[in-house]
Scaffold this motif. Structure first.
Motif, short mmCIF file in Angstrom:
data_model
loop_
_atom_site.label_atom_id
_atom_site.label_comp_id
_atom_site.label_asym_id
_atom_site.label_seq_id
_atom_site.Cartn_x
_atom_site.Cartn_y
_atom_site.Cartn_z
N ILE A 40 0.85 -1.19 0.00
CA ILE A 40 0.00 0.00 0.00
C ILE A 40 0.89 1.24 0.00
CG2 ILE A 40 -1.66 1.36 1.34
CD1 ILE A 40 -2.79 -1.24 2.40
N GLN A 41 0.53 2.20 -0.87
CA GLN A 41 1.24 3.47 -0.93
C GLN A 41 0.34 4.53 -0.29
OE1 GLN A 41 2.11 4.78 -4.92
NE2 GLN A 41 3.40 6.44 -4.20
N GLN A 42 0.91 5.36 0.58
CA GLN A 42 0.13 6.37 1.29
C GLN A 42 0.77 7.75 1.12
OE1 GLN A 42 0.52 4.43 5.13
NE2 GLN A 42 -1.62 3.82 5.04
N CYS A 96 4.16 22.09 8.90
CA CYS A 96 5.02 22.73 7.89
C CYS A 96 4.54 22.51 6.46
CB CYS A 96 6.46 22.25 8.05
SG CYS A 96 6.73 20.51 7.61
N ARG A 97 3.40 21.79 6.28
CA ARG A 97 2.80 21.52 4.97
C ARG A 97 3.65 20.60 4.09
NH1 ARG A 97 -2.08 22.68 6.36
NH2 ARG A 97 -2.50 24.86 6.73
N ASN A 98 4.60 19.91 4.67
CA ASN A 98 5.40 18.93 3.94
C ASN A 98 4.51 17.75 3.54
OD1 ASN A 98 7.70 17.54 2.93
ND2 ASN A 98 7.93 16.48 4.88
N GLU A 99 4.72 17.22 2.33
CA GLU A 99 4.01 16.02 1.88
C GLU A 99 5.04 14.92 1.65
OE1 GLU A 99 1.96 17.28 -1.62
OE2 GLU A 99 0.20 17.89 -0.48
N PHE A 100 4.70 13.70 2.06
CA PHE A 100 5.61 12.58 1.83
C PHE A 100 4.83 11.30 1.61
CE2 PHE A 100 5.12 13.35 6.33
CZ PHE A 100 4.90 12.10 6.88
N VAL A 101 5.46 10.39 0.91
CA VAL A 101 4.83 9.13 0.53
C VAL A 101 5.50 7.99 1.29
CG1 VAL A 101 4.46 7.52 -1.38
CG2 VAL A 101 4.27 9.97 -1.77
N THR A 102 4.70 7.06 1.78
CA THR A 102 5.22 5.84 2.37
C THR A 102 4.68 4.66 1.58
OG1 THR A 102 3.41 5.65 3.95
CG2 THR A 102 5.38 6.81 4.71
N VAL A 103 5.48 3.61 1.49
CA VAL A 103 5.06 2.37 0.86
C VAL A 103 5.19 1.28 1.90
CG1 VAL A 103 5.47 0.74 -1.01
CG2 VAL A 103 5.82 3.18 -1.40
N ASN A 104 4.08 0.66 2.25
CA ASN A 104 4.06 -0.37 3.29
C ASN A 104 3.77 -1.72 2.67
OD1 ASN A 104 4.41 1.50 5.47
ND2 ASN A 104 2.29 2.09 5.18
N ALA A 105 4.62 -2.69 2.97
CA ALA A 105 4.40 -4.06 2.51
C ALA A 105 4.00 -4.89 3.72
CB ALA A 105 5.68 -4.61 1.90
N PHE A 106 3.10 -5.83 3.51
CA PHE A 106 2.67 -6.71 4.58
C PHE A 106 2.52 -8.11 4.04
CE2 PHE A 106 -0.78 -4.35 2.73
CZ PHE A 106 -1.72 -5.32 2.42
#
Length: 73
Positions: free
Chosen positions: A33-35, A42-52
């Protein structure tokens, strides 16, 4: 926007704030899943990719038990 492939500890990568908001998520693969997260400070945006490793539920596993209880004979 920063990207990471490891499980994020849900703090902003730029300012360290815990005031972050999940903007959206999408399934890339059956076990991934990508979030997109947005920091409210601070209005920063970042993406995480979680594997399960857990098995995903098929639509038949969900639909069949639900609809069979609605059938009236």
């Amino acid at each position: 926007m920063a990207s990471t492939t490891q499980d994020h500890n849900r703090t902003c990568a730029r300012c360290g704030s815990r005031l972050i908001h999940l903007e959206w998520e999408e399934r890339l693969e059956p076990h991934q899943i990508q979030q997109l997260w947005k920091c409210l400070e601070c209005r920063n945006e970042f993406v995480t990719v979680n594997a399960f490793e857990e098995e995903s539920t098929t639509s038949a596993d969900v639909v069949t038990p639900f609809f069979t209880t609605l059938v009236v004979e």
